[in-house]
Write a protein that holds these residues in place. Sequence first.
Motif, PDB file in Angstrom:
ATOM      1  N   GLU A   1      58.062  64.271   8.580  1.00 41.35           N
ATOM      2  CA  GLU A   1      59.456  63.886   8.371  1.00 41.35           C
ATOM      3  C   GLU A   1      60.053  64.772   7.273  1.00 41.35           C
ATOM      4  O   GLU A   1      59.334  65.405   6.501  1.00 41.35           O
TER       5      GLU A   1
ATOM      6  N   GLN B   1      70.091  57.052   2.756  1.00 43.06           N
ATOM      7  CA  GLN B   1      69.925  56.119   3.869  1.00 43.06           C
ATOM      8  C   GLN B   1      70.257  54.724   3.347  1.00 43.06           C
ATOM      9  O   GLN B   1      69.648  54.242   2.378  1.00 43.06           O
TER      10      GLN B   1
ATOM     11  N   TRP C   1      56.864  53.451   2.247  1.00 43.72           N
ATOM     12  CA  TRP C   1      57.102  52.629   3.445  1.00 43.72           C
ATOM     13  C   TRP C   1      56.076  51.522   3.605  1.00 43.72           C
ATOM     14  O   TRP C   1      56.305  50.555   4.321  1.00 43.72           O
TER      15      TRP C   1
ATOM     16  N   ARG D   1      64.021  64.874  14.049  1.00 43.98           N
ATOM     17  CA  ARG D   1      65.028  64.472  13.051  1.00 43.98           C
ATOM     18  C   ARG D   1      64.907  65.177  11.696  1.00 43.98           C
ATOM     19  O   ARG D   1      64.005  65.938  11.442  1.00 43.98           O
ATOM     20  N   ASP D   2      65.877  64.839  10.861  1.00 44.91           N
ATOM     21  CA  ASP D   2      65.961  65.201   9.442  1.00 44.91           C
ATOM     22  C   ASP D   2      66.305  66.678   9.213  1.00 44.91           C
ATOM     23  O   ASP D   2      65.562  67.414   8.539  1.00 44.91           O
TER      24      ASP D   2
ATOM     25  N   TRP E   1      65.546  47.789   5.688  1.00 45.83           N
ATOM     26  CA  TRP E   1      66.012  48.831   6.589  1.00 45.83           C
ATOM     27  C   TRP E   1      66.488  48.188   7.889  1.00 45.83           C
ATOM     28  O   TRP E   1      65.867  47.225   8.367  1.00 45.83           O
TER      29      TRP E   1
ATOM     30  N   ASP F   1      65.685  57.377   1.998  1.00 44.52           N
ATOM     31  CA  ASP F   1      65.766  58.818   1.662  1.00 44.52           C
ATOM     32  C   ASP F   1      67.068  59.308   1.019  1.00 44.52           C
ATOM     33  O   ASP F   1      68.157  58.950   1.469  1.00 44.52           O
TER      34      ASP F   1
HETATM   35  C1  FRU Z   1      61.968  59.069   6.261  1.00 45.73           C
HETATM   36  C2  FRU Z   1      62.752  58.600   7.471  1.00 45.73           C
HETATM   37  C3  FRU Z   1      63.396  59.767   8.162  1.00 45.73           C
HETATM   38  C4  FRU Z   1      64.541  59.127   8.885  1.00 45.73           C
HETATM   39  C5  FRU Z   1      64.971  58.057   7.919  1.00 45.73           C
HETATM   40  C6  FRU Z   1      65.478  56.826   8.590  1.00 45.73           C
HETATM   41  O1  FRU Z   1      61.782  58.112   5.286  1.00 45.73           O
HETATM   42  O2  FRU Z   1      61.909  57.882   8.341  1.00 45.73           O
HETATM   43  O3  FRU Z   1      62.529  60.493   8.997  1.00 45.73           O
HETATM   44  O4  FRU Z   1      65.571  60.046   9.143  1.00 45.73           O
HETATM   45  O5  FRU Z   1      63.851  57.755   7.124  1.00 45.73           O
HETATM   46  O6  FRU Z   1      66.028  55.949   7.659  1.00 45.73           O
END
Ligand code: FRU
Length: 534
Positions: free
Chosen positions: A205, A42, A309, A152-153, A50, A24
């Motif tokens: 998200e 990220q 994803w 989150r976010d 990841w 992200d």
């Molecule tokens: C979205 C996400 C967010 C999270 C991040 C983790 O792609 O899953 O919700 O903060 O990526 O890398």
Amino acid sequence: IDNTGKAADRPLIHATPDSGWMNDPNGLWYDAKEKLYHLYYQYNPNDMVWGFPLCWGHATSEDLMLWKNHGVAISPARNDSGVYSGSAVIDYNNTSGFFDDSVDPRQRVVAIWTYNTPESETQYLSYSTDGGYTFQEYEHNPVVEFNSTQFRDPKVIWHEETQKWIMTVALCQQYSVFIYSSENLKDWTLESKFTDSGLLGFQYEAPGLAKIPVTKATNNNYTLEDNSYDVKNNDTEYMWVLFLAINPGGPQGGSFNQYFIGDFNGTTFTPFTHQTRMLDFGKDFYAFQGFFNSPDDSSYLGIAWTSNWQYSAYVPTYPWRSSMSLPRRFTIQQYSPTPESVQLNLNSVPVLNLAGDDKPSESRYALSNKALNSTANLTIPIEGTPTGTFEFTVTFACNSTTVVNTQSADLNFFLKGSKDQTEYLRLGHNAQAAAFFIDRGNTKVEFVHSNPFFTNRLSVNGEPWSQDGSYSIYKVQGIVDVNILELFFNEGSMASTNTFFLSPGNFIGNIEISSSVDGVYSILDFDLKELDVV
Ligand code: FRU
């Protein structure tokens, strides 16, 4: 390294990490003092997938095309944890008290992000006193918590009308967006929840609220009175939009960004309808985020992650994975998805600034008024050594009176590899389906065939941009950058973003235009610009 060089098979005008993993976009802001755009993302610098410890990577750009990487900006205190997605604000008036006069008001950056640990997800603040390159953590973190591992976010905006900071943050697996307000970025009050709306998928998200200007489409004469919504004010200059990502569960499979158009009064977001709208119809456009500020208020500027994803961990790039989309400028426009309806829509236009001395030079190929028949193909070469990076725009007409239903009437654009023409992208339009199609499956790259989620064939439905008697006229703008294809239809009323993978070094080298039938399709205008990045 930055991406101004011709690194093999690396997109030239899309942000990528030098090495390691990217997802992200985070913390987008514009430094009005240095005239510089900041992108965080990220970032796992230690691996091409990841993983923990997950950081915020950092890149900057003067023109939103060429990016310079600066490595890690924020990293987690623990190795089993992550600095998850979030946003940045400019605290001009030092409401947080983090700054003194030594920091220019235009560079008072505060990052708001999720600290993910095995125990919880809570919202943290970090601030920068050096223009966004290094950050210090606020000593009394977290500033928002909810006893959840799926919370989150945070995206924070400044709400001019109430003179407050507003945060949207997702309680992901309960399908809820919490809306908080604050006067100092440190103390937050829960104002309302936006819940159970649109497509739910597995989880919500990356939510985000934005005030977006309303503009008029160049091809229509609708007025707001024609609207099927209860839009009170005919002079409406902007509307509020709530962006919301879901993953997995998108209509095209996997990661998906939806949005709602409505009103926000400082406490509650009220959508005009609960209809889900698609921000992009492709497979690779996720976790969209808007810039906190930008030098141009006439549109809303934002970026998405160009992957999904479902397969992001396996795409064949090395030594990095993933990239960002081109930044896009959004406005709200009316459009007509059927002859009997007028709807509101987010219109998107890519930022592609080819003018100016320090910008990529361009070579052109132009063509006009060419009727297509099934026996003759048009081949448009990409001059010189292909870089894999170019833009094309095409306007075409489809004559509905000549379409017979016994034979599929297609207009085709074959974007062929320069070294091996048996590898190609096929794009086009089909008259009977009245839809655009994209096929990214004609390649020797093994991943494309073996991955069960890397959907090859996609489509986008679209009403004509305009109608001239029996001629339906469509416009398409395409940007190809090595392994990313971004398509914008009818001046941005729809977009489709997809990655594609041909064999290494086999950049797109020519475009062949053809039709399966006689007398149905004609090219009114075709223009090609190669981005010859040096
Ligand atoms: C979205 C996400 C967010 C999270 C991040 C983790 O792609 O899953 O919700 O903060 O990526 O890398």
